[in-house]
Design an enzyme around this catalytic site. Structure first.
Site, mmCIF file in Angstrom:
data_model
loop_
_atom_site.group_PDB
_atom_site.id
_atom_site.type_symbol
_atom_site.label_atom_id
_atom_site.label_comp_id
_atom_site.label_asym_id
_atom_site.label_seq_id
_atom_site.Cartn_x
_atom_site.Cartn_y
_atom_site.Cartn_z
ATOM 1 N N PRO A 195 37.851 29.585 36.368
ATOM 2 C CA PRO A 195 37.855 28.734 37.561
ATOM 3 C C PRO A 195 38.263 29.580 38.906
ATOM 4 O O PRO A 195 38.913 30.154 39.048
ATOM 5 C CB PRO A 195 38.973 27.588 37.163
ATOM 6 N N SER A 242 37.981 24.416 38.826
ATOM 7 C CA SER A 242 39.356 24.274 39.557
ATOM 8 C C SER A 242 39.764 23.455 40.262
ATOM 9 O O SER A 242 38.838 22.395 40.785
ATOM 10 C CB SER A 242 39.014 25.567 40.670
ATOM 11 N N TYR A 301 47.152 23.123 39.141
ATOM 12 C CA TYR A 301 48.532 23.638 39.424
ATOM 13 C C TYR A 301 49.755 22.506 39.336
ATOM 14 O O TYR A 301 49.353 21.391 39.283
ATOM 15 C CB TYR A 301 48.414 24.210 41.087
ATOM 16 N N THR A 350 47.548 27.070 35.608
ATOM 17 C CA THR A 350 47.741 28.457 36.230
ATOM 18 C C THR A 350 49.078 28.556 36.639
ATOM 19 O O THR A 350 49.764 27.762 37.319
ATOM 20 C CB THR A 350 46.838 28.502 37.412
ATOM 21 N N ARG A 392 35.094 37.274 40.112
ATOM 22 C CA ARG A 392 34.091 37.989 41.228
ATOM 23 C C ARG A 392 32.680 38.233 40.472
ATOM 24 O O ARG A 392 31.655 38.223 41.213
ATOM 25 C CB ARG A 392 34.690 39.164 41.811
ATOM 26 N N ARG A 409 45.254 39.020 43.033
ATOM 27 C CA ARG A 409 45.535 38.215 44.317
ATOM 28 C C ARG A 409 46.878 37.532 44.449
ATOM 29 O O ARG A 409 47.046 37.009 45.478
ATOM 30 C CB ARG A 409 44.381 37.043 44.217
ATOM 31 N N LYS A 438 47.324 29.825 32.168
ATOM 32 C CA LYS A 438 46.372 31.192 32.781
ATOM 33 C C LYS A 438 47.549 31.865 33.477
ATOM 34 O O LYS A 438 48.221 31.372 34.673
ATOM 35 C CB LYS A 438 45.572 30.612 33.667
ATOM 36 N N ASP A 444 41.448 38.066 31.856
ATOM 37 C CA ASP A 444 40.579 38.235 32.873
ATOM 38 C C ASP A 444 40.995 39.393 33.657
ATOM 39 O O ASP A 444 42.046 39.801 33.560
ATOM 40 C CB ASP A 444 39.926 37.034 33.523
ATOM 41 N N GLN A 464 41.250 23.412 35.205
ATOM 42 C CA GLN A 464 42.215 24.411 35.696
ATOM 43 C C GLN A 464 43.368 23.582 36.903
ATOM 44 O O GLN A 464 42.695 22.912 37.943
ATOM 45 C CB GLN A 464 41.974 25.412 36.443
ATOM 46 N N GLY A 515 38.761 42.165 36.747
ATOM 47 C CA GLY A 515 38.208 43.550 36.917
ATOM 48 C C GLY A 515 36.983 43.902 35.870
ATOM 49 O O GLY A 515 36.278 44.743 36.036
ATOM 50 N N HIS A 566 45.227 37.060 38.246
ATOM 51 C CA HIS A 566 44.549 36.421 39.479
ATOM 52 C C HIS A 566 43.716 37.184 40.192
ATOM 53 O O HIS A 566 43.495 36.984 41.395
ATOM 54 C CB HIS A 566 45.404 35.633 40.108
ATOM 55 N N ARG A 616 47.398 37.724 51.045
ATOM 56 C CA ARG A 616 46.196 38.235 51.301
ATOM 57 C C ARG A 616 46.036 38.641 52.742
ATOM 58 O O ARG A 616 45.612 38.076 53.634
ATOM 59 C CB ARG A 616 45.183 37.139 50.801
HETATM 60 C C1 LIG Z 1 37.765 33.764 45.457
HETATM 61 C C2 LIG Z 1 38.515 33.401 44.059
HETATM 62 C C3 LIG Z 1 39.330 32.174 43.985
HETATM 63 C C4 LIG Z 1 39.839 32.126 42.959
HETATM 64 N N1 LIG Z 1 40.358 30.595 42.633
HETATM 65 C C5 LIG Z 1 40.988 30.408 41.625
HETATM 66 C C6 LIG Z 1 41.513 29.038 41.348
HETATM 67 O O1 LIG Z 1 41.298 28.167 42.260
HETATM 68 N N2 LIG Z 1 42.267 28.917 40.240
HETATM 69 C C7 LIG Z 1 42.854 29.775 39.325
HETATM 70 O O2 LIG Z 1 43.438 29.847 38.357
HETATM 71 N N3 LIG Z 1 42.274 31.164 39.694
HETATM 72 C C8 LIG Z 1 41.385 31.549 40.769
HETATM 73 N N4 LIG Z 1 41.034 32.699 41.009
HETATM 74 C C9 LIG Z 1 41.224 33.811 39.724
HETATM 75 C C10 LIG Z 1 40.024 33.794 38.685
HETATM 76 O O3 LIG Z 1 40.090 32.783 37.942
HETATM 77 C C11 LIG Z 1 40.093 35.188 37.847
HETATM 78 O O4 LIG Z 1 41.538 34.883 37.397
HETATM 79 C C12 LIG Z 1 40.050 36.278 38.594
HETATM 80 O O5 LIG Z 1 39.058 36.325 39.320
HETATM 81 C C13 LIG Z 1 39.635 37.273 37.485
HETATM 82 O O6 LIG Z 1 39.567 38.561 38.211
HETATM 83 P P1 LIG Z 1 38.061 39.091 38.833
HETATM 84 O O7 LIG Z 1 37.588 38.580 39.841
HETATM 85 O O8 LIG Z 1 38.220 40.513 39.053
HETATM 86 O O9 LIG Z 1 37.041 38.788 37.632
HETATM 87 C C14 LIG Z 1 40.073 32.903 42.078
HETATM 88 C C15 LIG Z 1 39.478 34.090 42.155
HETATM 89 C C16 LIG Z 1 38.890 34.620 43.349
HETATM 90 C C17 LIG Z 1 38.272 35.820 43.484
#
Ligand SMILES: Cc1cc2nc3c(=O)[nH]c(=O)nc-3n(C[C@H](O)[C@H](O)[C@H](O)COP(=O)(O)O)c2cc1C
Length: 381
Positions: free
Chosen positions: A80, A109, A132, A158, A333, A281, A254, A309, A130, A311, A278, A167
């Site tokens: 998500p 999400s 919060y 999450t 991504r 992030r 998560k 998850d 997903q 990378g 995450h 960020r």
């Molecule tokens: C732009 C962006 C928005 C995201 N939004 C959410 C979110 O709303 N809820 C959540 O649980 N994870 C969120 N994530 C985390 C992703 O679900 C995931 O854990 C993460 O992107 C995995 O890493 P990767 O981008 O390197 O594959 C977000 C990630 C990105 C890049």
């Protein structure tokens, strides 16, 4: 640059960068503090090598997996992510449709821009919702009830975002929802008029999972204030145990990273845990999920579905995670850049490439099914 020029993660990223206004690209591409964890997520896969077996009869390869009771045609799913409508006007509709085409799971999400009801109606492939944990317990229960009414199979809480990550790219551009760009940020938007035309000539931006509860679109609340003011930092294991019981279906956490927490997730009756930082992030300096995977699988892998998850850019990354005992792997991504680059055809192309890479990798490893991947096929340097 055209979609047919995109052959891997980096190509899609380049195309997305050309199409998106800088602040939006940086929102996807960026991570917390010095972005160390974000970089390490992909690097972690390079610390070990695959050791193939040959002559194993791999004419037919079955790459399906069952995770949290959901059968997926391939061992990756779309994790998500928030605000997809900003990246491309098709937003979640594009990603959910591409995931359904490739028979895999889509994560909706709570900060998504299409309603979970609509996505559930459109596709009968597995979906997780997903969310919060809010200070307002009534709101938590209302969100779960809504997901139940919509027919969601798996709830995903999450737990790594009890407060927002730092960020700094977003601070520099002034990226926020609603938009409050600084001058430099506005200039970046002016440089990408086709994005602006596209955005303005399609459906209005909404956050339908939250609209009824939080006035986000109207400007009363920004996403960062949502994290700091509405989410509950006092969230405890007892609260989550109560939610798991209340849901009485499949429920996963998560953002679990420690063995202690993985054990507690088992004790309170979760069906799965997603090792995740995450996408780097949230807590910069935290460990890569891949590095932490073996320890967690050894501790709880026989009692709960362990997923990871962070990378993932290649089919071989997925094979390495499965070899260590992950049941499936989440993509973030990896599908967001293709979405931004070209909408649904972009995400489909990326998932097709991932499927081909996994299939080719399994054949070259001498494996005709995912359960044949094991630590015997892996050596750490
Ligand atoms: C732009 C962006 C928005 C995201 N939004 C959410 C979110 O709303 N809820 C959540 O649980 N994870 C969120 N994530 C985390 C992703 O679900 C995931 O854990 C993460 O992107 C995995 O890493 P990767 O981008 O390197 O594959 C977000 C990630 C990105 C890049």
């Amino acid at each position: 640059m055209r979609l047919c020029d995109c052959h891997n993660f980096h190509d899609f990223r380049t195309m997305a960068k050309r199409r998106l206004p800088g602040p939006i690209f940086d929102y996807i591409d960026g991570a917390a503090d010095d972005e160390t964890t974000h970089r390490r997520n992909s690097e972690s896969f390079e610390r070990c090598d695959l050791v193939p077996n040959v002559l194993r009869g791999v004419g037919q390869v079955d790459m399906s997996v069952t995770v949290m009771g959901q059968k997926l045609a391939m061992p990756v799913y779309c994790s998500p992510t928030a605000l997809q409508r900003l990246f491309h006007h098709e937003g979640e509709r594009a990603v959910a449709a591409a995931a359904a085409k490739y028979g895999t799971m889509f994560g909706v999400s709570s900060l998504g821009t299409t309603s979970l009801e609509e996505l559930r109606r459109r596709h009968d492939t597995p979906q997780v919702y997903q969310f919060y944990f809010h200070k307002d317990r009534g709101l938590n229960r209302a969100m779960m009830q809504r997901a139940r009414d919509a027919g969601v199979e798996v709830m995903m809480l999450t737990v790594d975002s009890i407060t927002g990550g730092n960020r700094e790219r977003d601070l520099r551009t002034g990226f926020s929802i609603p938009f409050r760009l600084n001058l430099a940020g506005m200039l970046q938007f002016a440089l990408k008029p086709s994005w602006a035309v596209n955005y303005l000539t399609h459906e209005r931006f909404r956050l339908p999972q939250l609209d009824a509860h939080v006035d986000m679109g109207g400007g009363a609340m920004s996403i960062s204030r949502y994290f700091t003011e509405m989410l509950d930092p006092s969230l405890s294991w007892d609260d989550v145990a109560e939610m798991v019981q209340h849901w009485s279906g499949r429920f996963c956490l998560k953002g679990v990273m420690s063995v202690d927490d993985a054990r507690r997730a088992v004790e309170i009756g979760c069906s799965g845990i997603i090792l995740s930082n995450h996408g780097g992030r949230q807590l910069d300096g935290s460990r890569a999920a891949f590095d932490q995977l073996a320890e967690i699988v050894d501790a709880v892998g026989d009692r709960i579905d362990v997923i990871m998850d962070g990378g993932v850019q290649r089919g071989t990354h997925v094979l390495k995670a499965l070899s260590l005992g992950a049941k499936a792997v989440g993509l973030g991504r990896y599908y967001l850049y293709p979405l931004a680059a070209a909408g649904q055809p972009g995400v489909e192309r990326a998932l097709a490439k991932m499927r081909t890479e996994i299939e080719r990798g399994m054949k070259l490893m001498g494996c005709s099914s995912v359960d044949q991947l094991s630590r015997a096929n892996l050596r750490f340097r």
